[in-house]
Each structure stands twice: as C-alpha cells, then as structure tokens.
Design a protein around this motif. Structure first.
Motif, PDB file in Angstrom:
ATOM      1  N   LEU A  51       0.849  -1.199   0.000  1.00 17.68           N
ATOM      2  CA  LEU A  51       0.000   0.000   0.000  1.00 17.68           C
ATOM      3  C   LEU A  51       0.878   1.240   0.000  1.00 17.68           C
ATOM      4  CD1 LEU A  51      -2.715   1.582   0.539  1.00 17.68           C
ATOM      5  CD2 LEU A  51      -2.215   1.272   2.985  1.00 17.68           C
ATOM      6  N   ASP A  52       0.552   2.203  -0.857  1.00 17.14           N
ATOM      7  CA  ASP A  52       1.147   3.535  -0.782  1.00 17.14           C
ATOM      8  C   ASP A  52       0.026   4.516  -0.485  1.00 17.14           C
ATOM      9  OD1 ASP A  52       2.657   5.825  -0.926  1.00 17.14           O
ATOM     10  OD2 ASP A  52       3.010   5.728  -3.089  1.00 17.14           O
ATOM     11  N   PHE A  53       0.003   5.026   0.751  1.00 21.84           N
ATOM     12  CA  PHE A  53      -1.052   5.947   1.165  1.00 21.84           C
ATOM     13  C   PHE A  53      -0.608   7.376   0.867  1.00 21.84           C
ATOM     14  CE2 PHE A  53      -3.383   8.677   4.029  1.00 21.84           C
ATOM     15  CZ  PHE A  53      -4.666   8.160   3.957  1.00 21.84           C
ATOM     16  N   GLY A  54      -1.412   8.084   0.061  1.00 20.69           N
ATOM     17  CA  GLY A  54      -1.013   9.418  -0.384  1.00 20.69           C
ATOM     18  C   GLY A  54      -0.022   9.312  -1.524  1.00 20.69           C
ATOM     19  N   GLY A  59       4.566   7.609  -8.412  1.00 21.74           N
ATOM     20  CA  GLY A  59       5.963   7.341  -8.725  1.00 21.74           C
ATOM     21  C   GLY A  59       6.653   6.393  -7.773  1.00 21.74           C
ATOM     22  N   PHE A  60       6.307   6.438  -6.489  1.00 28.91           N
ATOM     23  CA  PHE A  60       7.007   5.570  -5.535  1.00 28.91           C
ATOM     24  C   PHE A  60       6.770   4.094  -5.839  1.00 28.91           C
ATOM     25  CE2 PHE A  60       6.985   2.984  -1.675  1.00 28.91           C
ATOM     26  CZ  PHE A  60       8.329   3.091  -1.327  1.00 28.91           C
ATOM     27  N   LEU A  61       5.524   3.707  -6.094  1.00 29.61           N
ATOM     28  CA  LEU A  61       5.256   2.294  -6.360  1.00 29.61           C
ATOM     29  C   LEU A  61       5.896   1.838  -7.667  1.00 29.61           C
ATOM     30  CD1 LEU A  61       1.531   1.885  -5.224  1.00 29.61           C
ATOM     31  CD2 LEU A  61       3.587   0.981  -4.096  1.00 29.61           C
ATOM     32  N   ARG A  62       5.946   2.703  -8.668  1.00 26.43           N
ATOM     33  CA  ARG A  62       6.619   2.316  -9.910  1.00 26.43           C
ATOM     34  C   ARG A  62       8.108   2.104  -9.667  1.00 26.43           C
ATOM     35  NH1 ARG A  62       3.227   6.510 -11.745  1.00 26.43           N
ATOM     36  NH2 ARG A  62       4.982   7.934 -12.046  1.00 26.43           N
ATOM     37  N   LEU A  63       8.707   2.988  -8.878  1.00 28.07           N
ATOM     38  CA  LEU A  63      10.130   2.844  -8.556  1.00 28.07           C
ATOM     39  C   LEU A  63      10.371   1.600  -7.705  1.00 28.07           C
ATOM     40  CD1 LEU A  63      12.996   4.096  -8.609  1.00 28.07           C
ATOM     41  CD2 LEU A  63      12.373   5.338  -6.535  1.00 28.07           C
ATOM     42  N   LEU A  64       9.530   1.382  -6.702  1.00 23.02           N
ATOM     43  CA  LEU A  64       9.689   0.214  -5.837  1.00 23.02           C
ATOM     44  C   LEU A  64       9.598  -1.080  -6.640  1.00 23.02           C
ATOM     45  CD1 LEU A  64       9.911  -0.979  -2.963  1.00 23.02           C
ATOM     46  CD2 LEU A  64       7.409  -0.891  -2.842  1.00 23.02           C
ATOM     47  N   HIS A  65       8.634  -1.165  -7.550  1.00 25.80           N
ATOM     48  CA  HIS A  65       8.499  -2.386  -8.350  1.00 25.80           C
ATOM     49  C   HIS A  65       9.719  -2.606  -9.228  1.00 25.80           C
ATOM     50  CE1 HIS A  65       6.941  -5.227 -11.374  1.00 25.80           C
ATOM     51  NE2 HIS A  65       6.183  -5.656 -10.387  1.00 25.80           N
ATOM     52  N   ASP A 111       0.957  -6.513   3.121  1.00 29.10           N
ATOM     53  CA  ASP A 111       2.149  -6.925   3.869  1.00 29.10           C
ATOM     54  C   ASP A 111       2.989  -5.720   4.266  1.00 29.10           C
ATOM     55  OD1 ASP A 111       2.085 -10.005   3.473  1.00 29.10           O
ATOM     56  OD2 ASP A 111       1.841  -9.206   1.439  1.00 29.10           O
ATOM     57  N   LEU A 112       3.023  -4.713   3.398  1.00 25.81           N
ATOM     58  CA  LEU A 112       3.795  -3.493   3.629  1.00 25.81           C
ATOM     59  C   LEU A 112       2.943  -2.290   3.252  1.00 25.81           C
ATOM     60  CD1 LEU A 112       7.381  -4.127   2.136  1.00 25.81           C
ATOM     61  CD2 LEU A 112       6.798  -3.826   4.541  1.00 25.81           C
ATOM     62  N   ALA A 113       3.128  -1.202   4.003  1.00 26.68           N
ATOM     63  CA  ALA A 113       2.476   0.064   3.669  1.00 26.68           C
ATOM     64  C   ALA A 113       3.504   1.177   3.781  1.00 26.68           C
ATOM     65  CB  ALA A 113       1.299   0.330   4.597  1.00 26.68           C
ATOM     66  N   PHE A 114       3.331   2.194   2.967  1.00 26.34           N
ATOM     67  CA  PHE A 114       4.224   3.351   2.959  1.00 26.34           C
ATOM     68  C   PHE A 114       3.398   4.628   2.883  1.00 26.34           C
ATOM     69  CE2 PHE A 114       6.638  -0.084   1.043  1.00 26.34           C
ATOM     70  CZ  PHE A 114       7.906   0.052   1.590  1.00 26.34           C
ATOM     71  N   SER A 115       3.924   5.680   3.480  1.00 22.49           N
ATOM     72  CA  SER A 115       3.466   7.036   3.192  1.00 22.49           C
ATOM     73  C   SER A 115       4.671   7.953   3.289  1.00 22.49           C
ATOM     74  CB  SER A 115       2.355   7.487   4.153  1.00 22.49           C
ATOM     75  OG  SER A 115       2.840   7.658   5.471  1.00 22.49           O
TER      76      SER A 115
END
Length: 231
Positions: A51-54, A59-65, A111-115
């Motif tokens: 999860l990416d909240f906000g 861009g963050f999820l694309r970079l993380l993947h 499993d993981l969440a980020f903000s």
C-alpha cells in the motif's frame, strides 16, 4: 484487487495550487525514495502486497516495483488528477491507483504500507493509524516518513508555505504525537532519522532558506517511522 476503499469526503484536484509543481515534487522525491528502499530490511517482495497511502502521481510504487518487484499494490490519494496521471503511467504494472482517503474494505490485505510526507496533512491521525493497522496483515509493517513536524526548526515558515501553495489543511504535530497515535492503534513503534547519504544539490528554495538548512533537514530532521502490527 477488486475491493474499493471509501471515497474521500474531501477530494481535491491536485495537491499544489500550481499543477506544474506536482511533476517537480515527484522529481525531487525520487532520490529520497531510492534511499528509503535501500533502508528497509524487506529485500524480497515477491508475493507481497503493498500500500502507498497518499501516492500522488504514483511514482514511488513504480520505482519500488523496478527495484524490488512485488505481487500487487494499491496507491490511494485524495487528489483526483494525480490519480488519473498515475493510472496513465502505470503501464502493465500490477498496481491499482484509486482516489480516496480511507481504507475500509481492505482489512488484512497488505504486507507493507508506505506514506511519504502525507501524515502531517491527515486531519484525524488516530483514525488513519487505526485504518492502516486494520488494512495490514498480522506481521505487516507501515513505513511512515515525514519531516513536517513541530520538532523541525523550519516548521513555522513551512506551515505557512503549505497553507498558501496547496489545497490541503495543515496539522501541527510533534514526532512524539505521531508515535503516541500509532502506539494507541496497536502498533509496535520504532523510528530512525532518514540520514540521507547522497549528495544534496544546492538550490535556492523557500523551503530551505540556507544550504545548511537543506543538509540538516535530509540528514537530521526527516524521520522514518517503522510501525509493526503484531501477529
């Protein structure tokens, strides 16, 4: 993912009043995102749901993947135009971007969440903490990153800039305030300074009036909360 979180009761078009600032913000955050990904101990995200909240423009999820491929992810944000752009950029990545502010309907999913630089704008931090706790699987981790807190010596002028330049409502909270809210939700709370190790470019900015301010902010002020949901 087929569930839908509750729609935000207060959606906005973009975070910044100047929509061109959205792209600049994403470019500026990318080095910090890379540093954050290097910090987290979770190396293998294969089979994990994130999860990416906000998420803003996603861009963050694309970079993380790209660095640590995951099974699937949800990015959620109250800015409708930002979500539209995120969806236009995701290609075939296993990411769902959705407009909203709350996480009902996602219990025991992630499993993981980020903000990243979001929690200081959340009006009800206790509700937010409880919703993320509910959305995580037992053993899940929430990484909440912010330098926008009242322990930041630049905060008095920053809160004015945020109020003037964005469509958001600024909140005043200390690092301890955040820790207490997350602990009350059931998390085991720990944190560290971001301690960004890369070279920080010299730029003229209202946010960091001196170059020393920028160096201190990225190395000593910005905080990474690691919030663990017990089994």
């Amino acid at each position: 993912m087929s569930q839908s979180p509750q729609a935000s009761s207060r959606s906005i078009s973009t975070w910044y009043i100047d929509p061109d600032a959205e792209d600049a913000m994403a470019d500026g955050h990318a080095p910090i995102w890379r540093h954050l990904i290097d910090l987290i101990p979770e190396q293998d995200l294969t089979g994990k749901t994130v999860l990416d909240f906000g998420c803003n423009q996603g861009g963050f999820l694309r970079l993380l993947h790209g660095q640590r491929p995951f099974h699937k992810a949800l990015g959620i944000d109250i800015a409708e135009q930002s979500i539209a752009k995120a969806n236009s950029l995701k290609g075939n990545l296993p990411i769902q971007y959705q407009a909203g502010a709350h996480l009902e309907g996602w219990a025991d999913t992630f499993d993981l969440a980020f903000s990243h630089e979001v929690i200081y704008l959340v009006e009800d931090i206790n509700r937010h903490a409880a919703e993320v706790w509910q959305a995580l699987k037992p053993g899940g981790i929430y990484y909440a990153i912010t330098g926008c807190h009242t322990d930041n010596p630049l905060w008095p002028q920053w809160r004015t800039l945020v109020a003037e330049r964005t469509h958001t409502v600024v909140q005043d909270r200390s690092v301890t305030d955040y820790a207490e809210a997350f602990e009350a939700a059931g998390f085991k709370v720990s944190a560290r300074k971001l301690q960004y190790e890369g070279f920080i470019p010299f730029t003229k900015s209202d946010w960091t009036p001196s170059f020393a301010d920028a160096l201190d902010y990225y190395t000593a002020t910005k905080v990474v909360f690691r919030l663990f949901k017990p089994f």
